[in-house]
Design a protein around this motif. Structure first.
Motif, PDB file in Angstrom:
ATOM      1  N   PRO A 158      -2.310   4.974  -5.277  1.00 44.05           N
ATOM      2  CA  PRO A 158      -2.878   3.661  -4.961  1.00 44.05           C
ATOM      3  C   PRO A 158      -3.425   2.998  -6.223  1.00 44.05           C
ATOM      4  O   PRO A 158      -4.046   3.653  -7.064  1.00 44.05           O
ATOM      5  N   PRO A 179       0.832  -1.210   0.000  1.00 42.68           N
ATOM      6  CA  PRO A 179       0.000   0.000   0.000  1.00 42.68           C
ATOM      7  C   PRO A 179       0.871   1.266   0.000  1.00 42.68           C
ATOM      8  O   PRO A 179       2.028   1.239   0.426  1.00 42.68           O
ATOM      9  N   PRO A 180       0.318   2.381  -0.494  1.00 44.02           N
ATOM     10  CA  PRO A 180       1.093   3.622  -0.555  1.00 44.02           C
ATOM     11  C   PRO A 180       1.726   4.015   0.779  1.00 44.02           C
ATOM     12  O   PRO A 180       2.861   4.508   0.810  1.00 44.02           O
ATOM     13  N   GLU A 181       1.034   3.775   1.887  1.00 43.95           N
ATOM     14  CA  GLU A 181       1.591   4.144   3.198  1.00 43.95           C
ATOM     15  C   GLU A 181       2.881   3.372   3.471  1.00 43.95           C
ATOM     16  O   GLU A 181       3.820   3.913   4.058  1.00 43.95           O
ATOM     17  N   ARG A 182       2.940   2.131   3.061  1.00 45.63           N
ATOM     18  CA  ARG A 182       4.121   1.291   3.274  1.00 45.63           C
ATOM     19  C   ARG A 182       5.293   1.770   2.413  1.00 45.63           C
ATOM     20  O   ARG A 182       6.422   1.847   2.863  1.00 45.63           O
ATOM     21  N   GLU A 202      -4.989  -1.147  -7.491  1.00 45.25           N
ATOM     22  CA  GLU A 202      -5.590  -2.354  -6.915  1.00 45.25           C
ATOM     23  C   GLU A 202      -4.533  -3.291  -6.318  1.00 45.25           C
ATOM     24  O   GLU A 202      -4.739  -3.881  -5.262  1.00 45.25           O
ATOM     25  N   GLY A 260      -1.549  -2.427  -5.155  1.00 47.95           N
ATOM     26  CA  GLY A 260      -0.641  -1.796  -4.196  1.00 47.95           C
ATOM     27  C   GLY A 260      -0.399  -0.337  -4.505  1.00 47.95           C
ATOM     28  O   GLY A 260      -1.274   0.500  -4.346  1.00 47.95           O
ATOM     29  N   THR A 261       0.809  -0.035  -4.998  1.00 50.40           N
ATOM     30  CA  THR A 261       1.199   1.356  -5.248  1.00 50.40           C
ATOM     31  C   THR A 261       1.855   1.485  -6.607  1.00 50.40           C
ATOM     32  O   THR A 261       2.773   0.720  -6.937  1.00 50.40           O
ATOM     33  N   HIS A 273       1.852  10.591   1.901  1.00 48.17           N
ATOM     34  CA  HIS A 273       1.321   9.464   1.132  1.00 48.17           C
ATOM     35  C   HIS A 273       0.965   9.810  -0.301  1.00 48.17           C
ATOM     36  O   HIS A 273       0.381   8.976  -1.003  1.00 48.17           O
TER      37      HIS A 273
END
Length: 157
Positions: A111, A21-24, A113, A115-116, A84
């Motif tokens: 984002p 995910p974008p946060e990661r 589907e 991941g990023t 983010h």
């Protein structure tokens, strides 16, 4: 000896889809310990200086000596940070104390589907004897993005 004074410009766009995910992916840039885990030339370089100040107006420095090679110095200033979403920096590179280039780079975290979608867009000016080094910068950045992907994969569990 006469120095050939010239400028060259180079730009490129690199896009990677990371299964995180974008946060990661964002945290791999925004957290100093995480960035230290993947940034740079790994075993190819002896680290010399590092500083990390992730905020608008903050500066990062990464200097190291390639084994049997030159000293590389990177100095960046963060000019825009939207958590983010994006990071924009201006940065300068030196080789053995000689100013090589000045660049502006934008990093986008979208984002998708799976991941990023990460997009790195860079525009650089290369000075004097480094005028032909634009393709090398793109290649080096590809290596950094590959290292980021490997780091995200290793740290997924």
């Amino acid at each position: 000896m006469t120095i050939d004074r010239r400028l060259a410009r180079a730009g490129f766009t690199l896009t990677r889809d990371y299964p995180a995910p974008p946060e990661r992916v964002w945290d791999a840039f925004a957290d100093e310990q995480q960035k230290l885990s993947w940034w740079g030339a790994g075993d190819a370089m002896e680290p010399r200086e590092w500083s990390f100040d992730f905020r608008v107006g903050g500066r990062d420095v990464a200097e190291g000596k390639f084994h049997h090679g030159p000293v590389s110095r990177y100095e960046a200033t963060y000019t825009d940070i939207v958590e983010h979403v994006r990071i924009v920096t201006t940065y300068d590179m030196w080789i053995d104390g000689e100013h090589m280039s000045t660049s502006v780079a934008s990093l986008e975290f979208d984002p998708i589907e799976q991941g990023t979608r990460f997009t790195h867009v860079e525009h650089g000016v290369f000075f004097d004897r480094f005028w032909a080094d634009g393709p090398g910068r793109e290649s080096g950045t590809r290596g950094l993005l590959d290292a980021l992907g490997a780091y995200l994969e290793r740290s997924a569990g």
